[in-house]
Design an enzyme around this catalytic site. Structure first.
Site, short mmCIF file in Angstrom:
data_model
loop_
_atom_site.label_atom_id
_atom_site.label_comp_id
_atom_site.label_asym_id
_atom_site.label_seq_id
_atom_site.Cartn_x
_atom_site.Cartn_y
_atom_site.Cartn_z
N HIS A 264 47.41 46.27 27.43
CA HIS A 264 46.12 45.57 27.29
C HIS A 264 45.86 44.77 28.55
CE1 HIS A 264 43.04 42.88 25.72
NE2 HIS A 264 42.85 43.80 24.79
N ASP A 317 45.07 48.97 18.26
CA ASP A 317 44.73 50.35 17.91
C ASP A 317 45.94 51.14 17.42
OD1 ASP A 317 41.97 50.41 18.34
OD2 ASP A 317 42.25 50.53 20.50
N1 CMC Z 1 51.03 53.76 28.85
C1 CMC Z 1 51.76 53.89 29.96
N2 CMC Z 1 51.62 53.06 31.03
C2 CMC Z 1 50.73 52.08 30.93
C3 CMC Z 1 49.95 51.89 29.78
C4 CMC Z 1 50.14 52.78 28.71
N3 CMC Z 1 49.43 52.67 27.60
N4 CMC Z 1 49.13 50.83 29.96
C5 CMC Z 1 49.39 50.35 31.18
N5 CMC Z 1 50.35 51.12 31.76
C6 CMC Z 1 50.92 50.93 33.08
C7 CMC Z 1 50.10 51.64 34.13
O1 CMC Z 1 50.48 52.97 34.32
C8 CMC Z 1 50.37 50.79 35.34
O2 CMC Z 1 51.66 51.08 35.81
P1 CMC Z 1 52.01 51.11 37.36
O3 CMC Z 1 51.72 49.70 37.81
O4 CMC Z 1 53.41 51.51 37.39
O5 CMC Z 1 51.03 52.10 37.94
C9 CMC Z 1 50.44 49.37 34.76
O6 CMC Z 1 50.84 49.53 33.40
C10 CMC Z 1 49.10 48.64 34.81
O7 CMC Z 1 48.08 49.49 34.28
P2 CMC Z 1 46.52 49.29 34.55
O8 CMC Z 1 45.80 50.50 34.07
O9 CMC Z 1 46.29 48.85 35.94
O10 CMC Z 1 46.23 48.05 33.65
P3 CMC Z 1 44.88 47.74 32.93
O11 CMC Z 1 44.89 46.28 32.68
O12 CMC Z 1 43.72 48.29 33.61
O13 CMC Z 1 45.10 48.56 31.55
C11 CMC Z 1 44.55 49.47 29.53
C12 CMC Z 1 44.67 48.19 30.34
C13 CMC Z 1 44.21 49.10 28.09
C14 CMC Z 1 43.44 50.33 30.10
C15 CMC Z 1 45.89 50.23 29.56
O14 CMC Z 1 46.94 49.45 29.05
C16 CMC Z 1 45.82 51.57 28.85
O15 CMC Z 1 45.34 52.56 29.42
N6 CMC Z 1 46.27 51.62 27.55
C17 CMC Z 1 46.14 52.82 26.76
C18 CMC Z 1 44.76 52.86 26.13
C19 CMC Z 1 44.61 51.86 25.00
O16 CMC Z 1 45.48 51.73 24.17
N7 CMC Z 1 43.45 51.20 24.97
C20 CMC Z 1 43.14 50.22 23.91
C21 CMC Z 1 43.03 48.85 24.50
S1 CMC Z 1 43.08 47.53 23.31
C22 CMC Z 1 41.92 47.81 22.10
C23 CMC Z 1 40.57 48.07 22.64
O17 CMC Z 1 40.03 47.29 23.41
O18 CMC Z 1 40.01 49.08 22.28
#
Ligand code: CMC
Length: 374
Positions: A264, A317
């Protein structure tokens, strides 16, 4: 321009008195209350009233609010004629989005564009009712099933899940469904809320802001994650179940794939309090379905592997995906139900934006060429 933050990470976009994620104290503050305490003791309509009005309702206020949430007397039946024209291969979110656009036309231009608090409250309350009706019936339309009307003798959540399933459900199921709706209701400044506020900041109308909000929430990095998460759990089950769950996740991580329902932007390496609260209800529903225990085991293994390998925890989720599955809810409705719940939060934010408006208009860090000659 050295204050550039890709993805607006950590940027304060607005002031608000609707909600706040206090990550250090592990509290989701909703109008001053802790969301988890609200979900533990209040119903969705009570919390929806709080979110949009700023205070909890007394009995009289709650009764008249619930009545409005179940009132379909202003819901034009022609909406279904339009929705029936949409290709049956469409996603439920797209049918609902079209329905919201269409319903905007049942307000006069003057009324639609009136951004006063009173008008917004009326439109917003009507939209919460309309989106729930659209959610249940959009899926029915895509599957050639009969339209169902709300039953005003039921509570909001009992009616909503009964319309979705097309049958009555146990009180335990209603109670868990209501808690899920409450957990989804409002969550500070996710992408969809921001999208809605950006649209509202042009003094565009509540319906327009909702169309933007639903388009944002559909994405798998946001609301779409609940559907992606259950597809993953079922895929693991299909490919060998809890025996292969650890390997399955390790392989995905090795391929740099994201595990949906984890991580998140705000909680980062901390547990989402909603996920912590809701996961305890999984055991209550486990016996509702065949293989319930096995799916729960897979759920727990994935959670452990993600914590160990990445230090990442479930967001809301993840448990909701399994709870919805155990409640028998069709998968294409998971994200739409999230949106239906979030309508209350969107209403509150559009009202707040209109009441104290400043147009959103950021700048860019230009990386293109300059000085090209024609
Ligand atoms: N699985 C694997 N790696 C992950 C995940 C994940 N779900 N989430 C973050 N990471 C890793 C990512 O690969 C990155 O690693 P590295 O630094 O080694 O490249 C690091 O964590 C930071 O990721 P980011 O994408 O820069 O971080 P963000 O703050 O933009 O991500 C997020 C937030 C929600 C987009 C992400 O955690 C994600 O894609 N999660 C899966 C989708 C998900 O479950 N979304 C629901 C969010 S909460 C409810 C809602 O709002 O709907």
């Amino acid at each position: 321009m050295n204050d550039f933050k890709p993805g607006l990470d950590g940027v304060i976009a607005t002031d608000t008195n609707v909600s706040y994620l206090d990550v250090d104290n592990e509290e989701i503050v909703i109008r001053g209350y802790d969301l988890i305490e609200l979900a533990g003791s209040k119903t969705y309509p009570e919390v929806a009233y709080l979110v949009i009005n700023g205070n909890l309702p007394n009995t009289k206020e709650l009764n008249s609010f619930q009545k409005l949430l179940l009132d379909d007397s202003a819901f034009p039946s022609e909406t279904y004629d339009l929705l029936n024209l949409i290709p049956k291969s469409s996603m439920v979110m797209d049918v609902i989005r079209t329905g919201i656009s269409y319903l905007a036309g049942f307000h006069s231009e003057q009324n639609l564009m009136d951004t006063s608090e009173n008008q917004n409250l009326n439109k917003g309350t009507r939209l919460i009712a309309e989106v729930a009706i659209l959610t249940a019936n959009s899926h029915r339309i895509l599957n050639g099933q009969k339209i169902i009307k709300p039953d005003s003798s039921k509570t909001f959540s009992e009616n909503f899940i009964s319309m979705i399933l097309g049958k009555s459900v146990s009180q335990k199921q209603v109670e868990i469904f209501d808690k899920i709706l409450t957990c989804y209701i409002e969550h500070e400044m996710p992408n969809s809320t921001f999208a809605a506020r950006v649209i509202a900041s042009t003094l565009s109308d509540m319906y327009g802001a909702f169309v933007g909000g639903i388009s944002s929430l559909k994405g798998p990095l946001h609301g779409g994650a609940n559907e992606a998460a259950i597809h993953m759990i079922l895929d693991i089950k299909e490919k060998g179940g809890s025996k292969i769950a650890e390997r399955y996740i390790l392989d995905k991580l090795k391929n740099k794939e994201r595990i949906m329902g984890f991580g998140h932007r705000v909680y980062m390496k901390k547990y989402d309090p909603r996920a912590l609260f809701l996961k305890d209800y999984i055991s209550d529903l486990e016996s509702n379905i065949e293989n319930g225990e096995e799916l729960h085991n897979i759920y727990k293994i994935v959670e452990n592997v993600m914590a160990r390998e990445k230090g990442l925890y479930p967001n809301t989720d993840y448990p909701i995906a399994l709870l919805f599955y155990m409640l028998g809810i069709p998968i294409p409705l998971y994200t739409p139900i999230f949106f239906a719940s979030r309508t209350a939060g969107l209403v509150a934010h559009v009202i707040e934006q209109h009441n104290n408006n400043r147009l959103f208009r950021p700048r860019v860090l230009y990386t293109g060429p300059r000085g090209l000659k024609l």
